[in-house]
Design a protein around this motif. Structure first.
Motif, PDB file in Angstrom:
ATOM      1  N   PHE A  46       0.828  -1.211   0.000  1.00 31.97           N
ATOM      2  CA  PHE A  46       0.000   0.000   0.000  1.00 31.97           C
ATOM      3  C   PHE A  46       0.858   1.256   0.000  1.00 31.97           C
ATOM      4  N   SER A  47       1.934   1.262   0.789  1.00 30.27           N
ATOM      5  CA  SER A  47       2.755   2.478   0.792  1.00 30.27           C
ATOM      6  C   SER A  47       3.496   2.610  -0.529  1.00 30.27           C
ATOM      7  N   CYS A  48       3.882   1.488  -1.131  1.00 26.98           N
ATOM      8  CA  CYS A  48       4.540   1.563  -2.440  1.00 26.98           C
ATOM      9  C   CYS A  48       3.586   2.166  -3.470  1.00 26.98           C
ATOM     10  N   SER A  49       2.333   1.725  -3.426  1.00 33.33           N
ATOM     11  CA  SER A  49       1.344   2.257  -4.363  1.00 33.33           C
ATOM     12  C   SER A  49       1.168   3.759  -4.181  1.00 33.33           C
ATOM     13  N   SER A  50       1.110   4.215  -2.903  1.00 37.70           N
ATOM     14  CA  SER A  50       0.946   5.649  -2.655  1.00 37.70           C
ATOM     15  C   SER A  50       2.157   6.439  -3.138  1.00 37.70           C
ATOM     16  N   LEU A  51       3.357   5.862  -2.897  1.00 34.63           N
ATOM     17  CA  LEU A  51       4.564   6.559  -3.331  1.00 34.63           C
ATOM     18  C   LEU A  51       4.619   6.662  -4.851  1.00 34.63           C
ATOM     19  N   LEU A  52       4.161   5.585  -5.545  1.00 35.81           N
ATOM     20  CA  LEU A  52       4.116   5.629  -7.007  1.00 35.81           C
ATOM     21  C   LEU A  52       3.167   6.722  -7.468  1.00 35.81           C
ATOM     22  N   GLN A  53       2.014   6.831  -6.777  1.00 40.57           N
ATOM     23  CA  GLN A  53       1.042   7.861  -7.163  1.00 40.57           C
ATOM     24  C   GLN A  53       1.578   9.256  -6.883  1.00 40.57           C
ATOM     25  N   ALA A  54       2.459   9.355  -5.878  1.00 36.77           N
ATOM     26  CA  ALA A  54       3.048  10.655  -5.574  1.00 36.77           C
ATOM     27  C   ALA A  54       4.126  11.030  -6.594  1.00 36.77           C
ATOM     28  N   GLY A  55       4.391  10.141  -7.534  1.00 33.35           N
ATOM     29  CA  GLY A  55       5.295  10.501  -8.619  1.00 33.35           C
ATOM     30  C   GLY A  55       6.699   9.938  -8.502  1.00 33.35           C
ATOM     31  N   LEU A  56       6.960   9.126  -7.454  1.00 30.89           N
ATOM     32  CA  LEU A  56       8.289   8.529  -7.333  1.00 30.89           C
ATOM     33  C   LEU A  56       8.457   7.415  -8.357  1.00 30.89           C
ATOM     34  N   SER A  57       9.686   7.116  -8.688  1.00 31.25           N
ATOM     35  CA  SER A  57       9.918   5.995  -9.590  1.00 31.25           C
ATOM     36  C   SER A  57       9.885   4.708  -8.772  1.00 31.25           C
ATOM     37  N   PHE A  58       9.623   3.588  -9.450  1.00 30.97           N
ATOM     38  CA  PHE A  58       9.489   2.315  -8.741  1.00 30.97           C
ATOM     39  C   PHE A  58      10.790   1.944  -8.047  1.00 30.97           C
ATOM     40  N   ALA A  59      11.919   2.278  -8.685  1.00 32.69           N
ATOM     41  CA  ALA A  59      13.223   1.925  -8.112  1.00 32.69           C
ATOM     42  C   ALA A  59      13.440   2.621  -6.776  1.00 32.69           C
ATOM     43  N   LEU A  60      12.769   3.748  -6.554  1.00 33.09           N
ATOM     44  CA  LEU A  60      12.901   4.465  -5.291  1.00 33.09           C
ATOM     45  C   LEU A  60      11.778   4.076  -4.333  1.00 33.09           C
ATOM     46  N   ALA A  61      10.574   3.876  -4.904  1.00 28.78           N
ATOM     47  CA  ALA A  61       9.397   3.626  -4.062  1.00 28.78           C
ATOM     48  C   ALA A  61       9.476   2.261  -3.391  1.00 28.78           C
ATOM     49  N   ALA A  62       9.930   1.236  -4.138  1.00 26.00           N
ATOM     50  CA  ALA A  62       9.931  -0.118  -3.576  1.00 26.00           C
ATOM     51  C   ALA A  62      10.844  -0.235  -2.355  1.00 26.00           C
ATOM     52  N   PRO A  63      12.113   0.242  -2.424  1.00 21.91           N
ATOM     53  CA  PRO A  63      12.955   0.148  -1.212  1.00 21.91           C
ATOM     54  C   PRO A  63      12.384   0.943  -0.054  1.00 21.91           C
ATOM     55  N   LEU A  64      11.807   2.120  -0.323  1.00 19.78           N
ATOM     56  CA  LEU A  64      11.214   2.914   0.748  1.00 19.78           C
ATOM     57  C   LEU A  64      10.068   2.151   1.408  1.00 19.78           C
ATOM     58  N   ALA A  65       9.228   1.507   0.572  1.00 22.25           N
ATOM     59  CA  ALA A  65       8.087   0.762   1.115  1.00 22.25           C
ATOM     60  C   ALA A  65       8.577  -0.412   1.960  1.00 22.25           C
ATOM     61  N   LEU A  66       9.599  -1.118   1.452  1.00 24.06           N
ATOM     62  CA  LEU A  66      10.155  -2.240   2.222  1.00 24.06           C
ATOM     63  C   LEU A  66      10.741  -1.745   3.532  1.00 24.06           C
ATOM     64  N   ALA A  67      11.374  -0.567   3.501  1.00 27.36           N
ATOM     65  CA  ALA A  67      11.953  -0.015   4.719  1.00 27.36           C
ATOM     66  C   ALA A  67      10.847   0.320   5.720  1.00 27.36           C
ATOM     67  N   ALA A  68       9.720   0.827   5.222  1.00 29.00           N
ATOM     68  CA  ALA A  68       8.606   1.142   6.120  1.00 29.00           C
ATOM     69  C   ALA A  68       8.121  -0.117   6.821  1.00 29.00           C
ATOM     70  N   SER A  69       7.970  -1.203   6.062  1.00 34.21           N
ATOM     71  CA  SER A  69       7.486  -2.436   6.686  1.00 34.21           C
ATOM     72  C   SER A  69       8.548  -3.008   7.620  1.00 34.21           C
ATOM     73  N   ALA A  70       9.825  -2.793   7.300  1.00 33.05           N
ATOM     74  CA  ALA A  70      10.889  -3.260   8.203  1.00 33.05           C
ATOM     75  C   ALA A  70      10.857  -2.493   9.521  1.00 33.05           C
ATOM     76  N   LEU A  71      10.549  -1.188   9.455  1.00 27.95           N
ATOM     77  CA  LEU A  71      10.436  -0.385  10.679  1.00 27.95           C
ATOM     78  C   LEU A  71       9.328  -0.933  11.575  1.00 27.95           C
ATOM     79  N   LEU A  72       8.180  -1.251  10.946  1.00 30.44           N
ATOM     80  CA  LEU A  72       7.070  -1.822  11.714  1.00 30.44           C
ATOM     81  C   LEU A  72       7.482  -3.159  12.331  1.00 30.44           C
ATOM     82  N   ALA A  73       8.238  -3.962  11.558  1.00 32.05           N
ATOM     83  CA  ALA A  73       8.699  -5.249  12.076  1.00 32.05           C
ATOM     84  C   ALA A  73       9.612  -5.048  13.276  1.00 32.05           C
ATOM     85  N   LEU A  74      10.432  -3.977  13.245  1.00 39.50           N
ATOM     86  CA  LEU A  74      11.307  -3.687  14.380  1.00 39.50           C
ATOM     87  C   LEU A  74      10.488  -3.377  15.628  1.00 39.50           C
ATOM     88  N   LEU A  75       9.378  -2.645  15.421  1.00 33.59           N
ATOM     89  CA  LEU A  75       8.488  -2.348  16.545  1.00 33.59           C
ATOM     90  C   LEU A  75       7.959  -3.647  17.150  1.00 33.59           C
TER      91      LEU A  75
END
Lengths: 287, 345
Positions: free
Chosen positions: A46-75
């Motif tokens: 879901f965050s990857c989809s939002s980042l794509l809609q915000a105009g980011l490229s997939f190469a940037l959006a996918a790692p950011l989205a994975l990092a977001a889910s990794a942060l939640l996993a750390l919690l």
């Protein structure tokens, strides 16, 4: 027909295998059955989809989205890294986290239909002798192969060997000066990353919905259980077996009974081989 | 032993007269709409009592308990629609059939522990819902309407009289659960939870005991499911999804696993929350604030997902502080009061 079923089993089996690998990495290192695995992947897609809609490229959006889910996993790692007598609390913790994440994703993105079109899904289908090979099929198998290669390399590196030590015997690892808590957190991050990849792949196959990952996560969990919960090759094998059984059963017997088949697979396999298909006997030591 | 000052009073009036008053008072006090709420509370309490026998006493876990409720609900409805049974025989049939299904699920599952058992029951629950959704005889995704509740040839009209029946059955189920845990079988449940090896050494058949726990829990869920069919008046497979299974588990652990009163208390608290949060925007005080917040920061349509968030947060909280639940908190409070009273004397 049969060859097409094989292709589709290889494709979806890779996704199940990715989820199963993520679960096994976490379970082996921390003894936590991670029911929130699917929903961690859900936040990634879901965050990857939002980042794509915000105009980011997939190469940037996918790692950011994975990092977001990794942060939640750390919690979640922080919350579940405590001394527990029974496994029930750990299970409740991850189930609770699963519902918190599903609620948050539903509340945030809600009924607005989300279309998620990653660049790897837009290419033309390949056709050969009546067989159809979709670009997502290629992406699925390729992602799994690369991830498996990456995991093999990781578990030979310095940190990977340390993590294996924690899996073997946390007490001995602690006495030898290994940072056990930090290695467990690393396992959570690794699991969230691998599972998040599966989420991005599933998101390319179906319209985004807060219940998107329930079924793949169940199948992935079943695959991990089939493989014995402690064996990475077993988890991958389990993923393909579940996908194959599911597809063959759905095509030739009955589409309605598919989820019950998953249940039957788990019960039957564990009745005859309680340590899983490729599980070691040592797994029964009573962890 | 120190006892709080109200203990003697409780021992005299805390038995059946008080329960009778508490159970019948709503008939006089509440409107039909609130009685629908109480019916839901009672139905969920029955199911939670059964799940508590499984989770709290025999130490096993089920993430597919809504599947047994679905089996009970659809059996009851189908028996009345197709075979013309009246309500009570249909309920008995639903209870028995769900119990048999529980035994059938329990027997192969006795070799599974912890996460293995959890994922097996999870797959069972999701499979049952999927099956119901595709079976035309059961209405499929269109759902199925339920005939009225009739008792000895007398048609029961409205939530008011249905409440009488549901409350009476819930009371019976509560007393039955208490008696069961005082019996040989109930002791065997606890022994198996504490240590399987020790239980086996005492001559308890561990496998059979664990399967029986599944059967009893499933029978309770089947009874609750049958009653739920009458309360809702309309059945749909999605009523019995994974969320309901987790809701039931939340009731048990939030109330206090291994305590019958705790299961009922948890069912009342969690079901009330669940019913409140079905339409969060309509809540009296916080509703408008919630709506404004979701329009500003979240999505307006997604507010219905708030209940997932709340149930998940409760589960995490219980997992963090330990599964003593509400009963554990009340006990701690009681101890504090007792200590203060004895200091004052």
């Amino acid at each position: 027909m049969f060859a097409q079923l094989l292709i589709s089993s290889l494709s979806i089996g890779s996704v199940y295998a990715l989820i199963a690998l993520a679960m096994v990495i976490v379970y082996k290192t921390t003894d936590v059955p991670n029911f929130a695995q699917g929903e961690l992947a859900l936040t990634a897609v879901f965050s990857c989809s939002s980042l794509l809609q915000a105009g980011l490229s997939f190469a940037l959006a996918a790692p950011l989205a994975l990092a977001a889910s990794a942060l939640l996993a750390l919690l979640l790692a922080r919350l579940s890294d405590r001394d527990h007598s029974g496994g029930l609390e750990l299970m409740l913790m991850t189930i609770g986290f699963q519902f918190v994440l599903q609620g948050l994703v539903g509340w945030c993105w809600g009924a607005r239909p989300q279309s998620f079109v990653p660049p790897f899904a837009v290419a033309q289908n390949l056709r050969w002798n009546g067989l159809v090979l979709a670009p997502t099929d290629l992406a699925n198998t390729l992602t799994l192969s690369l991830t498996a290669l990456g995991l093999v390399l990781f578990f030979r590196s310095r940190w990977g060997v340390a993590m294996r030590a924690v899996q073997e015997n946390p007490e001995a690892a602690r006495f030898n000066g290994l940072p056990v808590s930090r290695l467990r957190a690393l396992a959570w991050v690794l699991g969230a990353g691998v599972g998040g990849l599966a989420g991005l792949l599933v998101g390319a196959l179906a319209p985004l919905d807060p219940a998107l990952m329930l079924d793949p996560a169940l199948k992935g969990f079943a695959a991990a259980v089939l493989g014995g919960m402690r064996s990475l090759p077993g988890a991958a094998l389990g993923g393909y077996l579940i996908a194959l059984a599911d597809n063959l059963f759905g095509a030739y017997v009955s589409g309605e009974l598919r989820t019950l088949l998953t249940f039957a697979c788990i019960v039957l396999a564990l009745s005859f081989k309680p340590q899983g298909l490729l599980g070691e006997r040592a797994a029964q030591r009573g962890h | 032993m120190l006892r709080p000052p109200w203990d003697r009073l409780w021992r005299h009036v805390g038995g059946w007269p008080l329960k009778l008053v508490v159970l019948t008072a709503p008939l006089a006090l509440f409107s039909d709409y609130h009685l629908f709420w109480l019916n839901m509370l009672a139905v969920h309490a029955i199911s939670a009592l059964g799940l508590n026998l499984l989770v709290g006493f025999s130490g096993q876990v089920s993430l597919g308990h809504a599947g047994f409720m679905a089996i009970g609900a659809y059996t009851c409805t189908l028996a009345m629609r197709a075979w013309g049974l009246t309500a009570l025989p249909a309920l008995v049939l639903a209870t028995v059939l769900a119990g048999v299904c529980g035994l059938l699920l329990g027997l192969p599952s006795v070799r599974l522990r912890g996460p293995y058992l959890a994922v097996a029951t999870l797959a069972f629950g999701m499979g049952v819902v999927q099956l119901l959704g595709h079976w035309p005889l059961l209405g499929g995704h269109m759902g199925l309407s339920v005939p009225g509740f009739s008792l000895l040839g007398w048609q029961v009209q409205g939530d008011r009289w249905l409440y009488g029946a549901v409350a009476a059955i819930a009371w019976l189920a509560y007393e039955a659960a208490r008696n069961l845990t005082a019996s040989r079988l109930g002791r065997a449940f606890c022994a198996v939870r504490a240590s399987e090896a020790a239980a086996a050494a005492c001559g308890i058949d561990v496998v059979w005991t664990r399967a029986q726990a599944f059967a009893v829990a499933a029978a309770y869920a089947g009874l609750a499911g049958g009653l739920l069919a009458f309360v809702l008046g309309y059945l749909h497979p999605e009523v019995f999804d994974y969320y309901l299974s987790v809701l039931l588990l939340t009731m048990v652990v939030a109330g206090g696993a291994g305590h019958h009163g705790g299961a009922v208390l948890g069912a009342i608290a969690v079901t009330s929350l669940h019913l409140f949060l079905r339409e969060p925007a309509g809540l009296p005080v916080i509703g408008p604030a919630l709506r404004a917040f979701s329009e500003a920061w979240m999505s307006a349509e997604g507010l219905a997902y708030l209940r997932y968030l709340v149930v998940g947060a409760i589960l995490m909280l219980v997992a963090y502080v330990g599964p003593r639940g509400l009963v554990g908190m009340l006990r701690a409070l009681r101890l504090k009061v007792v200590q203060r009273c004895s200091l004052n004397c």
